[in-house]
Design a protein around this motif. Sequence first.
Motif, mmCIF file in Angstrom:
data_model
loop_
_atom_site.group_PDB
_atom_site.id
_atom_site.type_symbol
_atom_site.label_atom_id
_atom_site.label_comp_id
_atom_site.label_asym_id
_atom_site.label_seq_id
_atom_site.Cartn_x
_atom_site.Cartn_y
_atom_site.Cartn_z
ATOM 1 N N TYR A 205 0.695 -1.246 0.013
ATOM 2 C CA TYR A 205 -0.054 0.088 -0.114
ATOM 3 C C TYR A 205 0.830 1.141 -0.019
ATOM 4 N N LEU B 21 -4.681 5.323 2.639
ATOM 5 C CA LEU B 21 -3.672 4.403 1.944
ATOM 6 C C LEU B 21 -4.633 3.867 0.922
ATOM 7 N N LEU C 29 -4.019 0.768 -2.492
ATOM 8 C CA LEU C 29 -3.305 -0.485 -2.792
ATOM 9 C C LEU C 29 -2.716 -0.306 -3.970
ATOM 10 N N PHE D 239 3.710 0.823 2.424
ATOM 11 C CA PHE D 239 3.517 -0.254 3.442
ATOM 12 C C PHE D 239 3.430 -1.848 2.737
#
Lengths: 114, 116
Positions: free
Chosen positions: A36, A44, A46, A90
């Motif tokens: 992410y 956030l 994807l 992330f």
Amino acid sequence: AQSVTQLGSHVSVSEGALVLLRCNYSSSVPPYLFWYVQYPNQGLQLLLKYTTGATLVKGINGFEAEFKKSETSFHLTKPSAHMSDAAEYFCAVSGRRTEQKVTFGTGTKLQVIP
Amino acid sequence: DTGVSQNPRHKITKRGQNVTFRCDPISEHNRLYWYRQTLGQGPEFLTYFQNEAQLEKSRLLSDRFSAERPKGSFSTLEIQRTEQGDSAMYLCASSFMTGANTGELFFGEGSRLTVL
């Protein structure tokens, strides 16, 4: 239990250079793996995900990641960095039938130097 | 806009007060997650629902925290007797769960809590 470890909380690259963000996972069941991205003051979103099948996964904005079971890794790469890639990234993992919550790593902040 | 909506976006409160955050997920999504994020850290799992059922709650979550999703649509996260350590961004995400669970999480922009 499942977890991910992101190596390097800050990474700096020059514009046009290769981007490599590292992620290693730990999971007692076959994992689903995700990357992410979080741009400043945004939620956030994807970038890409691995579920089954092809181990090289392509995502948005030219990013890709390769699932390597033998190395328990899911590193994120992009051949040529752009200024707009500056963000926090992330890595995340979830299980299949069990451990279905999504567990995130601590993040890697990418700086792109002009 | 049909994305995940969180309210309020910012909340400043005094220690000891109760606060409640609301999350409206994407309408067809059956899963709803709450996460907490502090500066320099990744999102930390708090709890998640499938429809109205709360399936898992983090062991790190004290009993001052409670979450509900009464009709399987919106959810609330309440923090009672807030402490300064509760200051964080509270993130909500939703997904559509299939049998194989490949659902992408769609995040809201978060609710920032500051406890004075």
